[in-house]
Design an enzyme around this catalytic site. Sequence first.
Site, mmCIF file in Angstrom:
data_model
loop_
_atom_site.group_PDB
_atom_site.id
_atom_site.type_symbol
_atom_site.label_atom_id
_atom_site.label_comp_id
_atom_site.label_asym_id
_atom_site.label_seq_id
_atom_site.Cartn_x
_atom_site.Cartn_y
_atom_site.Cartn_z
ATOM 1 N N PHE A 50 -5.257 16.047 82.900
ATOM 2 C CA PHE A 50 -5.623 15.345 84.127
ATOM 3 C C PHE A 50 -4.418 14.542 84.579
ATOM 4 C CE2 PHE A 50 -7.711 11.795 86.397
ATOM 5 C CZ PHE A 50 -8.648 12.470 87.179
ATOM 6 N N PRO A 93 4.814 7.254 86.328
ATOM 7 C CA PRO A 93 5.652 6.228 85.702
ATOM 8 C C PRO A 93 5.555 4.869 86.394
ATOM 9 C CG PRO A 93 6.856 8.292 85.827
ATOM 10 C CD PRO A 93 5.579 8.501 86.571
ATOM 11 N N TRP A 148 2.132 9.940 80.706
ATOM 12 C CA TRP A 148 1.093 9.605 79.727
ATOM 13 C C TRP A 148 -0.082 10.564 79.845
ATOM 14 C CZ3 TRP A 148 3.666 6.633 76.694
ATOM 15 C CH2 TRP A 148 4.516 5.662 77.214
ATOM 16 N N CYS A 160 -13.802 10.316 88.391
ATOM 17 C CA CYS A 160 -13.537 10.998 87.125
ATOM 18 C C CYS A 160 -13.251 9.981 86.020
ATOM 19 C CB CYS A 160 -12.357 11.956 87.277
ATOM 20 S SG CYS A 160 -12.601 13.293 88.458
ATOM 21 N N ALA A 171 -15.246 9.243 82.429
ATOM 22 C CA ALA A 171 -14.619 9.234 81.105
ATOM 23 C C ALA A 171 -14.779 7.902 80.393
ATOM 24 C CB ALA A 171 -13.142 9.577 81.238
ATOM 25 N N GLU A 207 -7.247 4.075 81.242
ATOM 26 C CA GLU A 207 -8.480 4.147 82.051
ATOM 27 C C GLU A 207 -8.974 2.754 82.430
ATOM 28 O OE1 GLU A 207 -11.273 7.178 81.349
ATOM 29 O OE2 GLU A 207 -9.894 8.359 80.131
ATOM 30 N N PHE A 214 -7.469 -8.090 94.080
ATOM 31 C CA PHE A 214 -6.504 -7.011 93.978
ATOM 32 C C PHE A 214 -5.462 -7.046 95.079
ATOM 33 C CE2 PHE A 214 -10.077 -5.252 91.564
ATOM 34 C CZ PHE A 214 -9.422 -4.787 90.440
#
Length: 387
Positions: A132, A137, A165, A241, A245, A366, A386
């Site tokens: 996924f 970076p 990653w 998604c 997870a 995540e 944010f």
Amino acid sequence: MTDPLELAAFDTLLTAEERDVRDTVRRFAAEQIRPHIAGWYADGTLPAREIARECGRLGLLGMHLDGYGCAGVGAVSYGLACFELEAADSGIRSLVSVQGSLAMYAIHAFGSEEQRQRWLPAMAAGEAIGCFGLTEPDAGSDPGAMRTTARRDGTDWILDGEKMWITNAGVADVAVVWARTDEGIRGFVVPMDTPGVSTLPVGHKLSLRASVTSALVLQGVRLPSVAQLPGATGLRAPLSCLGEARLGIVFGALGAGYDCLRTALEYAGSREAFGRPIAGFQLTQEKLTEMTRGLVNGLLLAVHVGRLRDAGQATPVQVSLAKLNSCETAIGIARTARTILGANGVTLEYSVLRHANNLEAVLTYEGTSEVHKLVVGQALTGISAFR
């Protein structure tokens, strides 16, 4: 020694099917993962394809999805499978959750029927591995700042960029890649043998060493129009998604904590100091009690959120709260367990520092703890921090 979860009669919260799933995965981990995991961790390797095939045989890949060879179990069953996998090692749970909850879920939720038929049965069987590609970076907590682009060239798409990653990328057959287009963020199903696709392993890891982690490089990757995920429009799609997870992490991180607590209990009962088992000392019992309290509370929240998910009522904020709680609880348990083991706790003979190191990554990916705190804070106050 009494199992910590017996104090809360935890099994009474579960259905017979959920207990069967848990017990099946526990046996799999005991027979095929635990005898080898310390060596894989020390060497920084993982036989990912072999493990994927075994997980496929057990129906663990995409197990919470319906159809296309997927088991279609409930959220709590999926969570308990993640709990047992991560009790063995976070890298194993990461392989399974990236496969099922990120790559497979994206295709299942947003793909065309042709894409589903092409990939999902093979991925459910563990014959094809997915990854996924969202994180970059310079774009982790803020995926909207991604630089990977997809531009039209006739009826084709041309992708350029670099993802970082990316679990499973180095052994993957297919990648779900997210890119910026003139129409906003879009998703693409990218076979890994497409010209211009390459991976670079991330070396010198101190966390998740028994996991395949790579950079995913896209240089002039030409894809037909049918490679686009037709149902994925905007950033909401990849974020959904991640939300899918995170439930696996909510349970999985606590699995690592559970293994650390059991290890500490067993060690404290057999290790003697000043002529008696250290389990008999007040400070040791205080540590064991506090670890148990955190574990039980975390699992009660995890099961509650899982039930809400099965009822279609779980909100992203609730999942964020649970992910934050599970990760911080588990890493606290791992660190405390290490103190009970003393110097022995820093060796691979015992699992606790391996789990602690792994949980440093689980704490971050995540959604970092900081981000999840801001998500919860916004829900509490109605004010976004944010922007």
